[in-house]
Design an enzyme around this catalytic site. Sequence first.
Site, short mmCIF file in Angstrom:
data_model
loop_
_atom_site.label_atom_id
_atom_site.label_comp_id
_atom_site.label_asym_id
_atom_site.label_seq_id
_atom_site.Cartn_x
_atom_site.Cartn_y
_atom_site.Cartn_z
N ASP A 228 -27.34 -4.89 -31.78
CA ASP A 228 -28.46 -5.04 -30.78
C ASP A 228 -29.12 -6.06 -30.10
O ASP A 228 -29.38 -6.83 -29.18
CB ASP A 228 -28.53 -3.72 -30.43
CG ASP A 228 -26.98 -3.18 -30.56
OD1 ASP A 228 -25.68 -3.27 -30.58
OD2 ASP A 228 -26.62 -2.01 -31.06
N SER B 138 -31.99 1.52 -27.13
CA SER B 138 -32.75 1.63 -27.85
C SER B 138 -33.53 0.21 -27.93
O SER B 138 -34.26 0.04 -28.38
CB SER B 138 -32.56 2.56 -29.30
OG SER B 138 -30.98 1.63 -29.74
N GLU C 271 -35.92 -0.33 -36.04
CA GLU C 271 -34.95 1.46 -36.05
C GLU C 271 -34.52 1.47 -37.05
O GLU C 271 -34.12 2.77 -36.87
CB GLU C 271 -33.92 0.67 -34.74
CG GLU C 271 -32.72 1.84 -34.63
CD GLU C 271 -32.26 1.12 -33.31
OE1 GLU C 271 -31.27 1.90 -32.76
OE2 GLU C 271 -32.66 0.37 -32.43
#
Length: 384
Positions: free
Chosen positions: A174, A130, A162
Site C-alpha cells: 500500500d 490510511s 501503520e
Amino acid sequence: MTDAAARATAGFRSAYGAEPAGRWAAPGRVNLIGEHTDYNDGFVLPFALPLRTVAATAPQQGERWTVRSELSDAPVEFGAAEVDEPGRVTGWVAYVAGVVWALREAGHAVPGARIAIASDVPVGSGLSSSAAIEAAVLAALVDLGGLDLPTERQPRLAQRAENSYVGAPTGIMDQSAVIRCREGHALFLDCRDESVEHIPFDLDAAGLAVLVVDSRAPHRHADGEYAARRTSCERAAERLGVPALRDVAVADLDDALGRLDDETRRRVRHVVTEDQRVLDTVALLRASRVREIGPLLTASHVSMRDDFEITVPEIDTAVEAALAAGALGARMTGGGFGGCVLALVEADRASAVAEVVTQAYAEKGFAAPATVPVLPAPGATRLD
C-alpha cells in the site's frame, strides 16, 4: 485543483485562520493483481488512483502537531510526549502521529506542524485510505523539515507507522503504491527486496478503463480473518521448509500440496498461482497486450473466492455482473471480506457495465454500489 485540495485549504483556513505553506497529496490505490502475496514475499501490481488525500500544512513552533480532518469536529493536538508512546494517540489521528513517531524513531528532527486533511479516497473500501493519509503527511513533513529521506525509503517508514504505531499488520504494497506509482503505469513490486519496475499500463491508448466498484459491503470479520490467512501461510512455509510461499515454484506445487491438510492446501495454491498470475500479467503488459490480461484478473478472483475464501456475496455479484455485461476481466481487490471490485472494460462501455452491476445489486437487495472509471495516476506529490 482537486476537490480534496480545495477542501483541505478551506479546512486549514477555518481551523487556523491562516494560509497553509503548501499542500501535499497522495492517492488511493487499487491492486491490479497479486492479492495476499505481499506478506508472502511475493509480487504485486498496484496502480494509483486519481482519488487523493490532501494535507494542507504549515510549520508550527516546538514539538507540537495539530491536525484537523474534515471528518472530525475539531483539531486534535499532540506533542512529543504523547507521540513517543505508541497507544496514547488513538483514532484516525494515530495515522498522523504514527508518521511523526516513525520519523523520530529513525532519527529525523521532525518539524512541528499544523495540518488540515481532506480526502476523496473512500474510507473502509480497500483503496488504502490510511496509506494515503500517511504518505501525504510524510511528504509534507519531509519537505517542511528538509529531511534527508529519499523516496525509495519512504514506503518502509510509512509502513512502520501503520504496523508498529497504529497496529495494523499491512504489507509494504500500500505504502509503496501511494508513494512510488507513476501516471500511466502499474507498479511491479517485489515484496522481498522492495525493488520496483514501472510497467506501462496505458489504458487510454487502448480504449480501455478500469471500473472500480465500491461494494459498500460491511467488512465481515476482516481483521481476524486476515490474520488467520497470514498465520496459515506462515505455518505452511515452515512446514514446506521454505522462507516464504514465494519460494514454492509452480512446477513444484503439486508435490507441496500433497504435504498439507485440505484448508492449508487451498491457501497455498492461491498464493503460489497468484504470484504466477502477476508475472504473466506483467509479461503481457510489457508486450502491450493489455486486453489479454482480462482472463488472468478473473482467474485471480476465482482463486480468492474458492481457495483463499475471502470474498462475500456483494463482491461475487459485482464480478459476475461485470463479466456478464462484457468486462474483459474482473476481480476483487484488497484484503477481502468487503471492499472493492475492479473490472477491465471498454472505455465507452464503463457506464453500461456500471448500470448492470447496480441492477444486479438491486435484484439481490444489496445497498447500491458506488462506481467510478479510473486511469493510472501519479503517486504522492507536492501540489504547491
